[in-house]
Design a protein around this motif. Structure first.
Motif: not given
Length: 624
Positions: A180-192
């Motif tokens: 859940a912490l590493m879920y792609p939607s969250i990681i991608n949004a944080a990176t962007a």
């Protein structure tokens, strides 16, 4: 009768907590090591509603519960202090800080192999690319970068497993939280960047944060998971618990983790960054000491990433950074502390670990040094804190500065050329000398006890001295068979693979003979002849278990050569068995060698975990 009531009655009937040396459970039964089995009322236990039977076998008092044994064990765990079973009271960590470090060490240490491997690989890649020997865009280098970065990027997954084991909860549920912490939607949004928080239930914000490489968020999440999962197991009827306990746990834990627990480390890092910037403006030397001294703790918590914006902003505004030299000194101090341990330690395995951590540390990758050495040896940790602080203060007062952002590494020294470079060099020398000196002076205690962690807190020096008088003994176990080694975790038996019986290793035998692994006494010979319990002259208790589920053969194909109470010497024949007959009958003939009183030892270190092994070659060492 509820699980809680059953656990309470069993506890009373085995003689109470004071009579329990250790307790674990397997798939169907509670397994007690009792100090005095005569105090256990076996007949009363057998007559309890919910107990299928009770017996004393192989040095254990077993209470057979059935499929819901884990629920009864969890209730029992709430009634007694499992962490302190069979432990010397003097060895208990004293003070909240020592307890915190011990917990962190227990969670981080299992992840050490990939961290060391990745750290070393990253260091070499950085070296080769910095010298222009390889092109960073080369496909081979890209693949090697993946191999070097994956364990750091997905660090929450590694920690989820070890945290679940430490907090005694379901490992797969913990892995789900890491997912859940590493879920792609969250990681991608944080990176962007610039992404709006998700509004859970329409009003609870979930911030978009990149949790890759983080430590504290997953540990906090698994800690709460251990409470929530156990709660639902306790209140949900057993018939539907297997379905609804995981469902309800996920429904509660994923939102709570993403809303509150996981962002905690991130926001804490933000406040740390603000405070350090204020210190830089107020007094450079003080800022240098604080940054150099506290960075190890920031790395442990994953909050060191919050300092990067300060470095970047300084370079963008002034063309240089005074923060970078402070970070550099702390990195050198952590590497130097690992070097100090290498100079004083005698244990072969830890010597290799500390040397590897030293090399990768000077190349800029301090995780192997921090997680594998500094957390384990507190003298080294405090030496890194002091050495890094002193070096950081000198660098700040000398006006050392970096002209470009770069990973703190001996390979990035060219970025510090220019004004303040001479002060930078002096700071590096002082950092290394001070850190190694402190580590060696206070680490000399380690030389007495090899892997016994050094405690230099004056409040517990008397405890350390007591430990040094009674500990530091190595209990060596030699191979009882010829064959091929493989890790215990790969044994096709959940009880052994999970380490419930203790730490050890497995052997795929080449012939049908098992010999004594040390000088000692035969404590138990199972009637089925497939397993033997021994106690060495140093007090180490070992179970040699031949085959998986071979108890069902009732002794067929086995021939015991010893009896209970018999004295044996290293290499004496214990059992002869027919490998071909076992395999023809469909049985795995693996020999599992387990230190059943592992809890009485600081560590059990296999000499190797793979490759060929021969009779009387060193198999593993238990360090007390």
């Amino acid at each position: 009768m509820t699980n809680k009531e059953l656990a309470k009655q069993i506890l009373d009937l085995v003689g109470g907590e004071a009579n329990i040396g250790h307790v674990t459970h397997c798939m169907t039964r509670l397994r007690f090591s009792l100090k005095d089995e005569d105090k256990a009322n076996i007949h009363a236990i057998e007559n309890l509603d919910g107990v299928l039977g009770a017996q004393s076998q192989g040095g254990q008092f077993q209470v057979i519960i059935g499929s819901h044994v884990s629920a009864v064990y969890n209730e029992l765990a709430l009634m007694i202090n499992l962490d302190n079973q069979a432990a010397d009271d003097a060895a208990k960590p004293k003070g909240w800080f020592n307890k915190l470090l011990d917990t962190i060490a227990a969670i981080l240490t299992p992840s050490l192999p990939p961290v060391i491997g990745g750290g070393m690989l990253k260091g070499f890649i950085f070296l080769f690319t910095s010298l222009g020997w390889v092109d960073p865009a080369n496909a081979t280098v890209v693949v090697l970068n993946i191999a070097a970065d994956c364990m750091f990027y997905f660090f929450p997954f590694l920690l989820a497993v070890s945290a679940a084991r430490k907090f005694r909860t379901n490992e797969y549920m913990a892995l789900a939280l890491a997912g859940a912490l590493m879920y792609p939607s969250i990681i991608n949004a944080a990176t962007a960047g610039g992404a709006e928080p998700l509004m859970f239930l329409g009003f609870l914000p979930i911030p978009m944060v990149n949790y890759s490489s983080s430590v504290i968020p997953i540990i906090l999440a698994v800690l709460l998971l251990s409470v929530v999962y156990r709660f639902f197991e306790r209140i949900i009827p057993q018939m539907i618990s297997v379905i609804f306990t995981p469902v309800l746990t996920l429904v509660v834990m994923v939102p709570v983790s993403l809303i509150a627990l996981a962002p905690l480390g991130y926001y804490a890092g933000e406040y740390v960054a603000i405070g350090i910037q204020a210190l830089i403006n107020f007094a450079p030397w003080l800022a240098g000491f604080v940054v150099g001294a506290t960075r190890p703790f920031l790395v442990l918590t994953g909050m060191h990433h919050a300092l990067r914006p300060i470095t970047q902003q300084q370079i963008a505004t002034y063309g240089y950074s005074t923060m970078a030299p402070m970070n550099f000194m702390s990195t050198m101090a952590q590497a130097a502390a690992a070097l100090g341990i290498y100079l004083v330690i005698r244990n072969k395995k830890m010597k290799q670990v500390s040397l590897s951590a030293t090399i990768s540390g000077f190349l800029g990758i301090t995780e192997p040094a921090l997680y594998g050495v500094l957390v384990k040896y507190k003298a080294a940790l405090w030496a890194a804190v002091i050495g890094g602080g002193v070096g950081g203060a000198i660098a700040a007062m000398a006006g050392a500065r970096a002209l470009a952002p770069a990973m703190p590494s001996i390979l990035s020294v060219p970025t510090f050329f220019g004004e303040g470079f001479f002060g930078f060099v002096i700071a590096v020398i002082v950092t290394v000398v001070v850190t190694v000196g402190i580590t060696v002076v206070f680490g000399l205690r380690i030389k007495q006890t090899d892997d016994l962690p050094v405690v230099d807190d004056p409040e517990v020096l008397d405890v350390v001295e007591t430990l040094e008088q009674t500990a530091g003994k190595l209990a060596e176990v030699f191979s009882p068979a010829n064959g091929e080694l493989y890790p215990m975790s790969e044994v096709n038996d959940r009880t052994f693979a999970a380490g419930i019986m203790g730490q050890g290793i497995a052997i795929k035998p080449k012939d049908g003979r098992v010999v004594a692994p040390f000088d000692g006494t035969i404590e138990a010979v199972f009637p089925t002849k497939h397993a033997i319990g021994l106690r060495s002259t140093t007090g180490l208790e070992v179970l040699i278990h031949i085959g998986i589920d071979t108890v069902n053969l009732n002794g067929l194909h086995f021939e015991s050569q010893v009896t209970q109470g018999q004295k044996v010497h290293l290499g004496d024949t214990l059992v002869e068995f027919d490998i071909a007959a076992l395999e023809a009958a469909g049985y795995d003939a693996s020999i599992i060698v387990v230190a059943t009183n592992s809890q009485d030892y600081l560590n059990v270190l296999p000499e190797e975990e793979s490759g060929l092994i021969f009779e009387k070659e060193r198999l593993f060492t238990a360090i007390k």
